[in-house]
Write an enzyme that holds these catalytic residues in place. Structure first.
Site, PDB file in Angstrom:
ATOM      1  N   LYS A  37       1.992  36.468  22.315  1.00  0.00           N
ATOM      2  CA  LYS A  37       2.720  36.112  21.105  1.00  0.00           C
ATOM      3  C   LYS A  37       4.048  36.832  21.024  1.00  0.00           C
ATOM      4  CE  LYS A  37       3.311  34.289  17.055  1.00  0.00           C
ATOM      5  NZ  LYS A  37       2.484  34.222  15.866  1.00  0.00           N
ATOM      6  N   HIS A  86       3.542  27.451  13.545  1.00  0.00           N
ATOM      7  CA  HIS A  86       3.792  27.156  12.117  1.00  0.00           C
ATOM      8  C   HIS A  86       5.186  26.574  11.861  1.00  0.00           C
ATOM      9  CE1 HIS A  86       5.640  31.087  12.404  1.00  0.00           C
ATOM     10  NE2 HIS A  86       4.569  31.788  12.106  1.00  0.00           N
ATOM     11  N   HIS A 124       6.687  33.000  17.074  1.00  0.00           N
ATOM     12  CA  HIS A 124       7.149  32.976  15.680  1.00  0.00           C
ATOM     13  C   HIS A 124       8.640  32.693  15.749  1.00  0.00           C
ATOM     14  CE1 HIS A 124       7.161  34.172  11.329  1.00  0.00           C
ATOM     15  NE2 HIS A 124       8.452  34.172  11.640  1.00  0.00           N
ATOM     16  N   HIS A 151      -4.976  34.558  11.411  1.00  0.00           N
ATOM     17  CA  HIS A 151      -4.972  36.013  11.227  1.00  0.00           C
ATOM     18  C   HIS A 151      -6.323  36.439  10.674  1.00  0.00           C
ATOM     19  CE1 HIS A 151      -0.622  36.277  11.905  1.00  0.00           C
ATOM     20  NE2 HIS A 151      -0.586  35.102  11.297  1.00  0.00           N
ATOM     21  N   HIS A 173      -3.797  38.640   2.492  1.00  0.00           N
ATOM     22  CA  HIS A 173      -3.281  39.935   2.041  1.00  0.00           C
ATOM     23  C   HIS A 173      -3.984  40.263   0.733  1.00  0.00           C
ATOM     24  CE1 HIS A 173       0.207  40.319   4.810  1.00  0.00           C
ATOM     25  NE2 HIS A 173       0.223  38.995   4.766  1.00  0.00           N
ATOM     26  N   HIS A 212      -4.079  28.946  15.201  1.00  0.00           N
ATOM     27  CA  HIS A 212      -3.229  30.058  14.716  1.00  0.00           C
ATOM     28  C   HIS A 212      -3.909  30.689  13.508  1.00  0.00           C
ATOM     29  CE1 HIS A 212       0.981  31.792  13.826  1.00  0.00           C
ATOM     30  NE2 HIS A 212       0.144  32.348  12.966  1.00  0.00           N
ATOM     31  N   ASP A 226      -2.519  29.327  10.205  1.00  0.00           N
ATOM     32  CA  ASP A 226      -1.778  30.541   9.830  1.00  0.00           C
ATOM     33  C   ASP A 226      -2.371  31.158   8.563  1.00  0.00           C
ATOM     34  OD1 ASP A 226       0.067  32.582  10.050  1.00  0.00           O
ATOM     35  OD2 ASP A 226       1.659  31.472   9.051  1.00  0.00           O
TER      36      ASP A 226
HETATM   37  N1  LIG Z   1       2.749  33.743   8.025  1.00  0.00           N
HETATM   38  C1  LIG Z   1       2.927  34.794   7.259  1.00  0.00           C
HETATM   39  O1  LIG Z   1       3.612  34.687   6.243  1.00  0.00           O
HETATM   40  N2  LIG Z   1       2.369  35.992   7.545  1.00  0.00           N
HETATM   41  C2  LIG Z   1       1.617  36.320   8.733  1.00  0.00           C
HETATM   42  C3  LIG Z   1       2.477  36.577   9.922  1.00  0.00           C
HETATM   43  C4  LIG Z   1       3.086  35.319  10.524  1.00  0.00           C
HETATM   44  O2  LIG Z   1       2.375  34.400  10.935  1.00  0.00           O
HETATM   45  O3  LIG Z   1       4.315  35.224  10.613  1.00  0.00           O
HETATM   46  C5  LIG Z   1       0.766  37.556   8.424  1.00  0.00           C
HETATM   47  O4  LIG Z   1       0.260  38.183   9.358  1.00  0.00           O
HETATM   48  O5  LIG Z   1       0.596  37.898   7.237  1.00  0.00           O
HETATM   49 ZN   LIG Z   2       0.746  33.673  11.550  1.00  0.00          ZN
HETATM   50 ZN   LIG Z   3       4.470  33.897  12.224  1.00  0.00          ZN
END
Ligand SMILES: NC(=O)N[C@@H](CC(=O)O)C(=O)O
Ligand SMILES: [Zn+2]
Ligand SMILES: [Zn+2]
Length: 345
Positions: free
Chosen positions: A100, A175, A137, A16, A252, A14, A248
């Protein structure tokens, strides 16, 4: 005390990666540790088709520094309009490994998410039929439900009924953060599994308020009480094959988290495996780390296990205050603080 730990190279189930310059900034952290990762589709606009996933996959591979190998395992973003024919194309592609489900409004970039499970039943039925996993999610979005209860309520009101309706659907509850989720997955049939992040294993909700508000400890699902953290540690160290590593890691830019309405997500890719090693070490279960990190995920996804190895040394290092992130910076978990294990080069 174990000083050196050698394990089969792990995968991140998982992740991003974002896109463009942001992706180029974070990808090397993941590729250094992991052979493969399930890449989340919540871009703007979201990755809703096999063609978009193919193009995104090409951009990831093009951003990989020379000499590094890494296989992105792509996912599609389920919407109310996802066509069962697209589900079939996804399975046939060979590079899309799951679809997803984001409940609309549940988390970062989930505006195009699912508004009701009834609307996506044709797609889910097709997934159950052809064996393509649904990645979830698992939080309800109802503003009347307490934010700390949203995962448990999702399981009771949406996930359990869905699995009754489609018992063969392969589901990864992503998660997980609660004892209810850990217990639900442990008791479910073998087509139901879960990823667990390092941060939900390391921290409870106090970490969001230590001496003041800590935006870099805010993610979704939000950190929970200590009893839930302990239940997650118990689950991942139990030897059950249903739980596997999914960071996860969700970068940001600093200014979007240190803001009056800060984004959800923690960045952990810089130290993912060392952070998990801390958890298993403290639990006296370092011998269980390899299955969690390197075996259970590929077994569930019906992919071969990796064959090369990585080595961790018990040797502390200090995490930088921030890393470059396109034109901005990202603040990593443990910024300015120590991590107890080091990945050997
Ligand atoms: N986990 C998070 O808090 N943020 C994730 C999105 C997600 O996995 O829900 C993101 O894309 O920033
Ligand atoms: Zn995520
Ligand atoms: Zn998520």
């Amino acid at each position: 005390m174990t000083q050196t730990l050698t394990l089969t190279r792990p995968d991140d189930w998982h992740l991003h990666l974002r896109d463009g310059a942001l992706m180029a900034a974070v990808l090397p952290h993941t590729a250094r540790e992991f052979a493969r990762a399930i890449v989340m589709p919540n871009l703007k606009p979201p990755v809703t088709t096999v063609d978009l996933a193919a193009a995104y996959r090409d951009r990831i591979l093009a951003a990989l520094p020379a000499g590094m190998s890494f296989e992105p395992l792509m996912t599609l973003y389920l919407t109310d309009r996802t066509d069962p024919a697209e589900v079939e194309r996804a399975k046939a592609s060979g590079f899309v490994h799951g679809i997803k489900l984001y409940p609309a409004g549940a988390t970062t970039n989930s505006d195009s998410g699912v508004t009701s499970l009834d609307k996506v039943m044709p797609a889910l039925e097709k997934m159950a039929e052809i064996g393509l996993p649904l990645l979830v999610h698992g939080e309800v979005t109802d503003g009347d439900i307490d934010v700390f209860d949203r995962e448990a309520v999702f399981i009771d009101t949406l996930l359990a009924p869905l699995l009754q309706r489609l018992p063969s659907l392969r589901v990864v509850l992503e998660h997980i953060t609660t004892r209810q989720a850990a217990a639900f997955v442990a008791a479910a049939p073998e087509n139901v599994a879960a990823t667990v992040t390092a941060h939900h294993l390391l921290m409870n909700r106090n970490a969001m308020f230590t001496g003041g508000i800590r935006p870099h400890h805010y993610c979704l699902p939000v950190l929970k009480r200590e009893q839930h953290r302990q239940a997650l540690v118990q689950a991942v160290t139990s030897g059950s094959a249903k739980f596997f590593l999914g960071t996860d890691s969700a970068p940001h830019a600093r200014h979007t988290k240190e803001a009056s309405c800060g984004c959800a997500g923690m960045y952990t890719a810089h130290a993912a495996l060392p952070l998990y090693a801390e958890v298993f070490d403290r639990a006296g279960a370092l011998d269980k780390l390899e299955a969690f990190a390197s075996f259970n995920g590929p077994d569930f996804y019906r992919l071969p296990r990796n064959t090369d190895k990585v080595t961790l040394n018990r040797s502390a290092w200090t995490v930088p205050a921030e890393y470059p992130f396109g034109e901005h910076t990202v603040v990593p978990l443990r910024a300015g603080e120590e991590v107890q294990w080091t990945l050997a080069a």
